[in-house]
Motif scaffolding. Sequence first.
Motif, PDB file in Angstrom:
ATOM      1  N   LEU A  50     -16.092 -32.688  -5.725  1.00  0.00           N
ATOM      2  CA  LEU A  50     -17.354 -33.058  -6.714  1.00  0.00           C
ATOM      3  C   LEU A  50     -16.804 -34.561  -7.523  1.00  0.00           C
ATOM      4  N   LEU A  75     -22.644 -30.471 -12.539  1.00  0.00           N
ATOM      5  CA  LEU A  75     -21.567 -30.786 -11.502  1.00  0.00           C
ATOM      6  C   LEU A  75     -20.532 -29.895 -11.177  1.00  0.00           C
ATOM      7  N   LEU A  76     -19.965 -29.639 -12.426  1.00  0.00           N
ATOM      8  CA  LEU A  76     -18.819 -28.945 -12.595  1.00  0.00           C
ATOM      9  C   LEU A  76     -18.937 -27.151 -12.141  1.00  0.00           C
ATOM     10  N   LEU A 102     -18.337 -25.836  -5.172  1.00  0.00           N
ATOM     11  CA  LEU A 102     -17.705 -26.579  -4.252  1.00  0.00           C
ATOM     12  C   LEU A 102     -16.423 -26.997  -5.114  1.00  0.00           C
ATOM     13  N   PRO A 103     -15.419 -27.432  -4.247  1.00  0.00           N
ATOM     14  CA  PRO A 103     -14.109 -27.767  -5.002  1.00  0.00           C
ATOM     15  C   PRO A 103     -14.364 -28.842  -6.077  1.00  0.00           C
ATOM     16  N   ARG A 104     -13.677 -28.761  -7.272  1.00  0.00           N
ATOM     17  CA  ARG A 104     -13.817 -29.837  -8.369  1.00  0.00           C
ATOM     18  C   ARG A 104     -13.413 -31.110  -7.655  1.00  0.00           C
ATOM     19  N   ALA A 132     -23.537 -32.359  -0.567  1.00  0.00           N
ATOM     20  CA  ALA A 132     -23.300 -32.563  -1.822  1.00  0.00           C
ATOM     21  C   ALA A 132     -23.047 -34.126  -2.228  1.00  0.00           C
TER      22      ALA A 132
END
Lengths: 266, 241
Positions: A108, A98-99, A103-105, A7
């Motif tokens: 990101l 994206l949010l 995956l953990p914010r 990512a």
Amino acid sequence: MKAYLVALRAIVEREVLRFVAQRGRFVSALVRPLVWLLVFAAGFGSALGLSIIPPYNTYVTYEVYIVPGLCGMVQLFNGMQSSLSLVYDREMGSMRLLLTSPLPRWWLLFSKLAGGTAVSILQVYAFLAIAAAFGIVMPPAGYLLVLPVLCLTGLMLGALGLALSATIRQLENFAGVMNFVIFPAFFLSSALYPLWKMAESSTLLYRICAVNPFTHAVEAIRFALHGQANLPAIGWTLVAFVLFLGLALLGYDPTRGISRKRSAGG
Amino acid sequence: MSVFGLKLEHLSFGYGADPVLKDVSFTVERGNFCALLGPNGAGKTSLFSLLTRLATTSTGRIEIAGIDLGTSPRAALARMGIVFQQMTLDLDLTVRRNLSYYAALRGLSGRDAERRIDAALERLELGEKSSVRARDLNGGHRRRTEIARCLLHDPEILLLDEPTVGLDPASRAAITDHVHRLCADEALTVLWATHLVDEVRAEDDLVILHRGGVLAHDTARRIAGGQTVEKVFLDMTAVTS
């Protein structure tokens, strides 16, 4: 762990590709500091007497003095522009994409910052290359040593932009950002004049300059370009980065952040 | 394992003092197509913000494929495919690059991602568009690209927020067909928000949302009760207006 790196790479690549595709943005990112360097410095330099202060061990021209500040300015503008693109992105929806990734914010948002920082570093090196073409050169090792510092300062200024984009809705127009963030950060710093000059005219302004994170970013860049590590400046920049990133994460936390404040139709 | 694909319990939500959603509860069984029908301003998009965790509320509970969104948001998000009302493609990238970017956001890369992208493009009959820039696609194909994209990670639940807004009737029908087929062929649970009654089929589950509350929840056929869904919907929303 692999998913995280996949990512990160994709987000950084996307930022860089977008930047390369937007030639106008590249040109304006370069013209801005070059005008300061080649026009402002020519006129202003003669009015300002510089003494020998670290990291310089000899008299330097004003052009050499302001190069680190202008590197910082490039990153400051880029950080703010990225934050505006976040607001724009959020409207356009790609921020939602994206949010809503699993995956953990924080990762990101960090990846997004890393992408913006990569872009700002490309801009800084292009600026340094043009400055060198005009005969304004730094010690050769400085060009390499400044890279890790630029990573940190880029992240810090990007995080500032991110924190602002998450918390202040009015920042959607760039004039507001110029007036309330970029100009104060830039002029209340050691980018254009050494802080002792400022101290001579106003103690209060000097104190503000001394706590301004942008001053520390510029000093960290200045020392690195001359082959030295200014640890206090690096430390302050790091502290500011952590603080701004924390604010940004709070701002993008769905339980209290902007997504809650924004009304939605339908 | 829960038999519910999607379960909402007593959800309330508002901006400041204005309630947008009031005690919304309904369930969608695994593998069902559920149309969430409501006039503009009914609260559909707010409900989607809660379902996709772009917003949260302290009242009520959401369960996605048996997983509590509030306590395990990342696991729940991993099981969702989302198509937002606003287009979220990067117009300067090709269809394939848009999909690979999304795949990477879900941690998928390399051959696995390529294989999934090929399969998703195939499913939505977009194979020949894969190297076209999103900007050069028409509205219907852009939407189809977004649907293909949201299938990449094999979600169990598809959430689509007014996915046919702004499309011509032929594209609208094509997309509605595609998603119904996906639901039937792959046992996907679908929540399809719309204000367009003609997108609802008799066998679909139907939730009618009005002014933030659920007015009816059953199959469309039963709610219509011998009349058209449109008439019943208009009557229901008019009575309470």
